[in-house]
Enzyme design. Structure first.
Site, PDB file in Angstrom:
ATOM      1  N   SER A 145       0.852  -1.190   0.000  1.00 40.12           N
ATOM      2  CA  SER A 145       0.000   0.000   0.000  1.00 40.12           C
ATOM      3  C   SER A 145       0.888   1.240   0.000  1.00 40.12           C
ATOM      4  O   SER A 145       2.086   1.152   0.301  1.00 40.12           O
ATOM      5  CB  SER A 145      -0.865  -0.019   1.267  1.00 40.12           C
ATOM      6  OG  SER A 145      -1.470   1.235   1.496  1.00 40.12           O
ATOM      7  N   TYR A 158      -3.699  -0.787   9.984  1.00 38.39           N
ATOM      8  CA  TYR A 158      -3.492  -0.961   8.540  1.00 38.39           C
ATOM      9  C   TYR A 158      -2.103  -0.454   8.146  1.00 38.39           C
ATOM     10  O   TYR A 158      -1.351  -1.136   7.440  1.00 38.39           O
ATOM     11  CB  TYR A 158      -4.584  -0.200   7.777  1.00 38.39           C
ATOM     12  CG  TYR A 158      -4.575  -0.436   6.288  1.00 38.39           C
ATOM     13  CD1 TYR A 158      -5.134  -1.588   5.747  1.00 38.39           C
ATOM     14  CD2 TYR A 158      -4.010   0.491   5.408  1.00 38.39           C
ATOM     15  CE1 TYR A 158      -5.133  -1.815   4.372  1.00 38.39           C
ATOM     16  CE2 TYR A 158      -4.009   0.275   4.040  1.00 38.39           C
ATOM     17  CZ  TYR A 158      -4.571  -0.874   3.530  1.00 38.39           C
ATOM     18  OH  TYR A 158      -4.558  -1.096   2.162  1.00 38.39           O
TER      19      TYR A 158
HETATM   20  P1  NAD Z   1     -11.726  -5.264  -1.114  1.00 43.27           P
HETATM   21  O1  NAD Z   1     -12.245  -5.003   0.236  1.00 43.27           O
HETATM   22  O2  NAD Z   1     -12.610  -5.095  -2.296  1.00 43.27           O
HETATM   23  O3  NAD Z   1     -11.057  -6.710  -1.206  1.00 43.27           O
HETATM   24  C1  NAD Z   1     -10.462  -7.343  -0.107  1.00 43.27           C
HETATM   25  C2  NAD Z   1     -10.427  -8.818  -0.389  1.00 43.27           C
HETATM   26  O4  NAD Z   1      -9.848  -9.499   0.736  1.00 43.27           O
HETATM   27  C3  NAD Z   1     -11.818  -9.403  -0.596  1.00 43.27           C
HETATM   28  O5  NAD Z   1     -11.758 -10.365  -1.615  1.00 43.27           O
HETATM   29  C4  NAD Z   1     -12.096 -10.074   0.741  1.00 43.27           C
HETATM   30  O6  NAD Z   1     -13.013 -11.137   0.650  1.00 43.27           O
HETATM   31  C5  NAD Z   1     -10.692 -10.565   1.087  1.00 43.27           C
HETATM   32  N1  NAD Z   1     -10.596 -10.883   2.495  1.00 43.27           N
HETATM   33  C6  NAD Z   1     -10.709 -10.047   3.547  1.00 43.27           C
HETATM   34  N2  NAD Z   1     -10.632 -10.731   4.706  1.00 43.27           N
HETATM   35  C7  NAD Z   1     -10.439 -12.034   4.381  1.00 43.27           C
HETATM   36  C8  NAD Z   1     -10.313 -13.227   5.114  1.00 43.27           C
HETATM   37  N3  NAD Z   1     -10.391 -13.237   6.452  1.00 43.27           N
HETATM   38  N4  NAD Z   1     -10.138 -14.381   4.450  1.00 43.27           N
HETATM   39  C9  NAD Z   1     -10.096 -14.411   3.105  1.00 43.27           C
HETATM   40  N5  NAD Z   1     -10.230 -13.308   2.336  1.00 43.27           N
HETATM   41  C10 NAD Z   1     -10.410 -12.137   2.976  1.00 43.27           C
HETATM   42  O7  NAD Z   1     -10.501  -4.272  -1.259  1.00 43.27           O
HETATM   43  P2  NAD Z   1      -9.339  -4.156  -2.320  1.00 43.27           P
HETATM   44  O8  NAD Z   1      -9.074  -2.725  -2.457  1.00 43.27           O
HETATM   45  O9  NAD Z   1      -9.586  -4.968  -3.541  1.00 43.27           O
HETATM   46  O10 NAD Z   1      -8.140  -4.771  -1.470  1.00 43.27           O
HETATM   47  C11 NAD Z   1      -7.260  -5.768  -1.946  1.00 43.27           C
HETATM   48  C12 NAD Z   1      -5.889  -5.532  -1.348  1.00 43.27           C
HETATM   49  O11 NAD Z   1      -5.363  -4.313  -1.868  1.00 43.27           O
HETATM   50  C13 NAD Z   1      -5.887  -5.378   0.173  1.00 43.27           C
HETATM   51  O12 NAD Z   1      -4.743  -6.017   0.712  1.00 43.27           O
HETATM   52  C14 NAD Z   1      -5.789  -3.879   0.354  1.00 43.27           C
HETATM   53  O13 NAD Z   1      -5.212  -3.538   1.572  1.00 43.27           O
HETATM   54  C15 NAD Z   1      -4.893  -3.519  -0.808  1.00 43.27           C
HETATM   55  N6  NAD Z   1      -4.918  -2.115  -1.210  1.00 43.27           N
HETATM   56  C16 NAD Z   1      -6.038  -1.534  -1.736  1.00 43.27           C
HETATM   57  C17 NAD Z   1      -5.981  -0.202  -2.145  1.00 43.27           C
HETATM   58  C18 NAD Z   1      -7.157   0.501  -2.766  1.00 43.27           C
HETATM   59  O14 NAD Z   1      -7.052   1.680  -3.073  1.00 43.27           O
HETATM   60  N7  NAD Z   1      -8.267  -0.141  -3.013  1.00 43.27           N
HETATM   61  C19 NAD Z   1      -4.812   0.530  -1.991  1.00 43.27           C
HETATM   62  C20 NAD Z   1      -3.697  -0.092  -1.432  1.00 43.27           C
HETATM   63  C21 NAD Z   1      -3.769  -1.413  -1.060  1.00 43.27           C
END
Ligand code: NAD
Length: 253
Positions: A145, A158
């Site tokens: 991130s 986080y």
């Molecule tokens: P999201 O909330 O849409 O997806 C998160 C995913 O993690 C989902 O598929 C959810 O089911 C899964 N998950 C959560 N807890 C879980 C568990 N206990 N067991 C199994 N699966 C689990 O959000 P996203 O933005 O797609 O996030 C994906 C990754 O990207 C994360 O690690 C997030 O921190 C990272 N991220 C996102 C952004 C952003 O801007 N969206 C930026 C930086 C990092």
């Protein structure tokens, strides 16, 4: 020398592949030819349909709740039972909890650290043990991130987890590079997913964030696919321990 981004014949494990960035990464890797083990808690229907529509790699849902490390051995075993191989691991599943640091609870600390850091480490360990036992190389891609580089506000666990993940990426790269295992991370900027819904719904935060992104828009999940394919492919064989921002220029500002 021909540079190859082709993943035909490889199997990738992608956690949290039902939605958001994990879904986009799974679809991109399948588009490059890999078969994908879709790991997560809930139905993967949407991702399965998108991968089928792409017409290249196939996929299979492996149900696992990564809030504990209990299902981890099974994730690797089920993947091997399916295609007899596991070449790429994308540690994407992650959660976020928002609250001022002075009010932050132990549950919000532990829940985030368990999914974002502890399960990532032990799944990487199980995956690497398999590769090392087979005498094979492989690829691990951690989804870090901007909070791997910056402090942020109101998300203490986080930021701790994602900063820790950057360190863990470097440590595992140092230990496993000599075994042919590439460990790297992608640091997504601000992407349009569930994770950032609260920010996009807050007019002040939304305007402040957009105003700082040189590319001028929130990332679309499929804008992350190219970096994932690169780090999963032979094209990145000499790349170890990097945290690659894909952020519309945010960190350059
Ligand atoms: P999201 O909330 O849409 O997806 C998160 C995913 O993690 C989902 O598929 C959810 O089911 C899964 N998950 C959560 N807890 C879980 C568990 N206990 N067991 C199994 N699966 C689990 O959000 P996203 O933005 O797609 O996030 C994906 C990754 O990207 C994360 O690690 C997030 O921190 C990272 N991220 C996102 C952004 C952003 O801007 N969206 C930026 C930086 C990092």
């Amino acid at each position: 020398m021909t540079i190859s981004f082709d993943l035909t014949g490889k199997t990738a494990i992608v956690t949290g592949a039902n939605t958001g960035l994990g879904q986009a990464i799974a679809v991109a890797l399948a588009g490059a030819g890999a078969d994908i083990a879709l790991v997560g808690r809930s139905s993967m229907e949407e991702t399965e349909a998108a991968i089928a529509a792409g017409g290249r790699g196939k996929c299979r849902f492996i149900k696992a709740d990564l809030s504990t490390i209990e299902p981890i051995k099974d994730v690797v075993e089920q993947t091997l039972a399916w295609t007899s191989r596991a070449d790429i691991l994308v540690n994407n599943a992650g959660i976020i909890r928002r609250s001022d640091a002075v009010d932050f609870t132990e549950a919000d600390w532990d829940d985030v650290m368990d999914v974002n850091l502890k399960s990532v480490f032990f799944l990487s360990q199980a995956f690497a043990r398999h590769l090392i036992a087979q005498g094979k190389g492989g690829k691990i891609i951690n989804i870090a991130s901007l909070l791997s580089f910056q402090g942020g506000i109101r998300i203490p666990s986080y930021t701790a987890s994602k900063s820790g993940l950057a360190g863990l990426t470097r440590l595992l790269a140092c230990e496993w590079a000599g075994k042919g295992i590439n460990v790297n991370a992608i640091a997504p900027g601000y992407f349009e997913t569930n994770n950032t819904e609260a920010l996009r719904n807050d007019p002040d935060r939304n305007a402040a964030i957009l105003g700082r992104i040189p590319a001028g828009h929130w990332g679309k999940p499929d804008e992350l696919g190219g970096a994932a394919v690169f780090l999963a492919s032979p094209a990145s064989d000499y790349v170890h321990g990097v945290v690659l921002p894909v952020d519309g220029g945010w960190l350059a500002r």
